[in-house]
Design an enzyme around this catalytic site. Sequence first.
Site, mmCIF file in Angstrom:
data_model
loop_
_atom_site.group_PDB
_atom_site.id
_atom_site.type_symbol
_atom_site.label_atom_id
_atom_site.label_comp_id
_atom_site.label_asym_id
_atom_site.label_seq_id
_atom_site.Cartn_x
_atom_site.Cartn_y
_atom_site.Cartn_z
ATOM 1 N N TYR A 95 43.056 29.980 56.737
ATOM 2 C CA TYR A 95 43.253 29.149 57.931
ATOM 3 C C TYR A 95 41.973 28.426 58.338
ATOM 4 O O TYR A 95 42.028 27.427 59.043
ATOM 5 C CB TYR A 95 43.753 29.995 59.113
ATOM 6 C CG TYR A 95 45.183 30.464 58.972
ATOM 7 C CD1 TYR A 95 45.938 30.165 57.848
ATOM 8 C CD2 TYR A 95 45.785 31.203 59.980
ATOM 9 C CE1 TYR A 95 47.239 30.611 57.722
ATOM 10 C CE2 TYR A 95 47.099 31.644 59.857
ATOM 11 C CZ TYR A 95 47.814 31.350 58.722
ATOM 12 O OH TYR A 95 49.110 31.784 58.596
ATOM 13 N N LYS A 118 47.039 40.967 48.040
ATOM 14 C CA LYS A 118 47.756 40.372 46.904
ATOM 15 C C LYS A 118 46.773 40.380 45.736
ATOM 16 O O LYS A 118 46.451 39.355 45.145
ATOM 17 C CB LYS A 118 48.203 38.951 47.289
ATOM 18 C CG LYS A 118 49.104 38.266 46.290
ATOM 19 C CD LYS A 118 50.512 38.804 46.256
ATOM 20 C CE LYS A 118 51.339 38.090 45.199
ATOM 21 N NZ LYS A 118 52.616 38.765 44.919
ATOM 22 N N ASP A 138 54.087 41.088 49.214
ATOM 23 C CA ASP A 138 55.527 40.853 49.030
ATOM 24 C C ASP A 138 56.313 42.149 49.208
ATOM 25 O O ASP A 138 57.375 42.178 49.850
ATOM 26 C CB ASP A 138 55.811 40.194 47.664
ATOM 27 C CG ASP A 138 54.978 40.782 46.532
ATOM 28 O OD1 ASP A 138 54.016 41.518 46.814
ATOM 29 O OD2 ASP A 138 55.296 40.509 45.365
ATOM 30 N N ASP A 164 49.700 37.007 60.009
ATOM 31 C CA ASP A 164 50.478 36.067 60.821
ATOM 32 C C ASP A 164 51.971 36.285 60.552
ATOM 33 O O ASP A 164 52.792 36.430 61.463
ATOM 34 C CB ASP A 164 50.057 34.638 60.414
ATOM 35 C CG ASP A 164 50.629 33.569 61.315
ATOM 36 O OD1 ASP A 164 51.312 33.920 62.287
ATOM 37 O OD2 ASP A 164 50.384 32.383 61.042
ATOM 38 N N ASP A 190 54.848 38.836 62.878
ATOM 39 C CA ASP A 190 56.076 38.259 63.444
ATOM 40 C C ASP A 190 57.307 38.982 62.904
ATOM 41 O O ASP A 190 58.257 39.243 63.632
ATOM 42 C CB ASP A 190 56.184 36.762 63.108
ATOM 43 C CG ASP A 190 55.611 35.901 64.222
ATOM 44 O OD1 ASP A 190 54.893 36.447 65.086
ATOM 45 O OD2 ASP A 190 55.878 34.685 64.236
#
Length: 354
Positions: free
Chosen positions: A135, A189, A221, A245, A249
């Site tokens: 980001y 990952k 994943d 992020d 959520d």
Amino acid sequence: MKICVLPGDGIGPEIIAEAVRVLKALDLKLEMEEALLGGCAVDATGSPYPDATQKLALAADAVLLGAVGGPQWDNNPREQRPERGLLGIRKQLGLFANLRPAILYPELANASTLKPEVVAGLDILIVRELTGDIYFGQPRGIELRTIDGQQQRFGFNTMHYSESEIRRILRVAFEAAKKRNRKVCSVDKMNVLECTQLWRDVAIETAQDYPDVELSHMLVDNAAMQLVKNPKQFDVMVTGNMFGDILSDEASMLTGSIGMLPSASLDANNKGLYEPSHGSAPDIAGKGVANPLATILSAAMMLRYTFGNEDAALRIEGAVKKVLAQGFRTGDIYESGTKKVGTREMGDAVLAAL
Ligand code: NAD
């Protein structure tokens, strides 16, 4: 113990009023002062994060925030959008650790879209790094490049983390786990991204300082799948900005009740900004029906993480559990057979339960 209180926009002032009443009832030596942030600040001063608010936020030990934003400011120039105020305060205070609990109280198990037996009693904490990762990484952009002999648009971002950035967020996760069930799951990952191989290496090194906390690793994943398949296997999950992020959520949606979820964003010295996970809910603002519990629970997190007062935090959380067991519900969590109440009455019920 100085608290900068920022009610903000929409339902912000209504829900903050209840959290402030709860804090005052605890009879701690708290100094609270209010200031403007977001759309209300733009209207009053032309800036979403005015100088007076900056001064107060910098001088305070903690910030308690309602929410910012609303349709009336959506077409403002970028510098005068309410969200600018939020990004500004997060950046200025150096808040790098975002803590979001996802708790599903047994009484609210029907609010989740998952089967009650999968989610009832869920209590996990997602720790997300907030200031690094793809980001913020440079270089970034969209530019014209010649590729395969053809000029075309090319988009790119850069994922990076230094080992000190990884270590400090891992420490927040391990410290939080010590106050909970002593399990940390680090999400990466590493099979594809070198940056997250480093993340895993640093997680393993950091764990040596916390022999009483169990560390496990999961690829992102699989973590996304496990959160809906068997979410109760987790205690604390820690991950980078982008994965966090998305996963935070996802985790909050497991509970189905956004009006119940608090959050904390901490700096290196446990100074924090505490706010509900939801927005300013303009559709119900001013009606006295918003659920104040996420904000009240954010105040409990403030007592735990910034002021180190576990007893007072548990008192507030216990009172919230009690009002749910007594059947009090705001509209967002109402089901037949329970008592529907407004924002103020819910605050009254928590005060009585304290
Ligand atoms: P929202 O979270 O404000 O509302 C989504 C839905 O949930 C609405 O139907 C709302 O009525 C309901 N809801 C939210 N909080 C509730 C509560 N405490 N009690 C009962 N119901 C509640 O999200 P949105 O509608 O996407 O955004 C509205 C505004 O809030 C936008 O301007 C957005 O930019 C802003 N926003 C601010 C923050 C923040 O301040 N941190 C976060 C998200 C969105």
